[in-house]
Scaffold this active site. Sequence first.
Site, PDB file in Angstrom:
ATOM      1  N   GLU A 170       0.854  -1.198   0.000  1.00 52.41           N
ATOM      2  CA  GLU A 170       0.000   0.000   0.000  1.00 52.41           C
ATOM      3  C   GLU A 170       0.883   1.239   0.000  1.00 52.41           C
ATOM      4  O   GLU A 170       1.548   1.537   0.985  1.00 52.41           O
ATOM      5  CB  GLU A 170      -0.908  -0.018   1.234  1.00 52.41           C
ATOM      6  CG  GLU A 170      -1.816   1.201   1.327  1.00 52.41           C
ATOM      7  CD  GLU A 170      -2.703   1.176   2.574  1.00 52.41           C
ATOM      8  OE1 GLU A 170      -3.156   0.088   2.970  1.00 52.41           O
ATOM      9  OE2 GLU A 170      -2.920   2.251   3.154  1.00 52.41           O
ATOM     10  N   ARG A 206       0.643  10.142   0.645  1.00 57.36           N
ATOM     11  CA  ARG A 206       1.078  11.269   1.470  1.00 57.36           C
ATOM     12  C   ARG A 206       2.388  11.874   1.004  1.00 57.36           C
ATOM     13  O   ARG A 206       2.891  12.795   1.633  1.00 57.36           O
ATOM     14  CB  ARG A 206       1.215  10.823   2.926  1.00 57.36           C
ATOM     15  CG  ARG A 206      -0.146  10.659   3.565  1.00 57.36           C
ATOM     16  CD  ARG A 206      -0.013  10.440   5.038  1.00 57.36           C
ATOM     17  NE  ARG A 206      -0.154   9.042   5.371  1.00 57.36           N
ATOM     18  CZ  ARG A 206      -0.202   8.594   6.617  1.00 57.36           C
ATOM     19  NH1 ARG A 206      -0.095   9.407   7.610  1.00 57.36           N
ATOM     20  NH2 ARG A 206      -0.345   7.308   6.841  1.00 57.36           N
ATOM     21  N   LYS A 235     -11.001  -1.108   6.392  1.00 60.23           N
ATOM     22  CA  LYS A 235      -9.764  -0.834   7.120  1.00 60.23           C
ATOM     23  C   LYS A 235     -10.193  -0.235   8.462  1.00 60.23           C
ATOM     24  O   LYS A 235     -10.817   0.836   8.482  1.00 60.23           O
ATOM     25  CB  LYS A 235      -8.944   0.168   6.299  1.00 60.23           C
ATOM     26  CG  LYS A 235      -7.694   0.688   6.944  1.00 60.23           C
ATOM     27  CD  LYS A 235      -6.875   1.462   5.903  1.00 60.23           C
ATOM     28  CE  LYS A 235      -5.640   2.077   6.532  1.00 60.23           C
ATOM     29  NZ  LYS A 235      -4.657   2.496   5.519  1.00 60.23           N
TER      30      LYS A 235
HETATM   31  C1  3PG Z   1      -2.021   3.917   7.285  1.00 60.15           C
HETATM   32  O1  3PG Z   1      -1.845   4.746   6.404  1.00 60.15           O
HETATM   33  O2  3PG Z   1      -2.629   2.860   7.178  1.00 60.15           O
HETATM   34  C2  3PG Z   1      -1.470   4.217   8.600  1.00 60.15           C
HETATM   35  O3  3PG Z   1      -1.000   5.497   8.669  1.00 60.15           O
HETATM   36  C3  3PG Z   1      -0.421   3.270   9.003  1.00 60.15           C
HETATM   37  O4  3PG Z   1      -0.246   3.516  10.314  1.00 60.15           O
HETATM   38  P1  3PG Z   1       1.156   3.283  11.060  1.00 60.15           P
HETATM   39  O5  3PG Z   1       2.125   4.223  10.428  1.00 60.15           O
HETATM   40  O6  3PG Z   1       0.834   3.621  12.483  1.00 60.15           O
HETATM   41  O7  3PG Z   1       1.527   1.841  10.859  1.00 60.15           O
END
Ligand code: 3PG
Length: 204
Positions: free
Chosen positions: A41, A45, A128
């Site tokens: 994934e 960002r 999710k």
């Molecule tokens: C996401 O985009 O699914 C989350 O930001 C992942 O979260 P984490 O960085 O706390 O694993």
Amino acid sequence: MSGIDAIMRLAPVIPVLMIERLEDAVPIAEALVAGGLPALEVTLRTACALDAIKAMKQVKGAVVGAGMVLDVQQLLETLEAGAEFVTSPGIGRSLGQAAQSAEIPYLPGAANASDIMLGFELGLSHFKFFPAEANGGIPALKAIAAAFGKVRFCPAGGITHGTAGNWLALESVLCVGGSWVVPRGAPDKHAIEGAARAARALHA
Ligand code: 3PG
């Protein structure tokens, strides 16, 4: 079995990838696939996320999705880049309908029962659970899932290698998402492959 169901069953962990330099995309994908994590994934960002999706798709065995898709415009951009699945942090009617009509495997965020009920209206059954830890953690997901027999989740947000197994033990959880597998900074392929292998060994 919906497309997203199959993708969620590829491995116990979907690494969430914040690709800051395009040249890191392929080595990271290669290391993750080699370690046994094919579903990747790429979170939207960063500025090069769409190009990273295009690049990673060239890696044999990789199933590359786009994360943090917030609106229909971003959905269209990710489809153009060739994303094979899409996740969003929450759920909205227009994005959900656009994803359904594009027939892209789609995993919307759900934080509560109302989100899941909106998902049902859109024909969705996989979510999710986000942000998993901040949103009440395992007790919260257990309580929500109990109301919806057949719904399946990928919790993400605050999960680590140490806590992933507890989430995966829940019947409603098919896999977890997390950024821990690929730390930020210049990628160390060997270390990423090792972390992927350890994540692959977790039990769903
Ligand atoms: C996401 O985009 O699914 C989350 O930001 C992942 O979260 P984490 O960085 O706390 O694993």
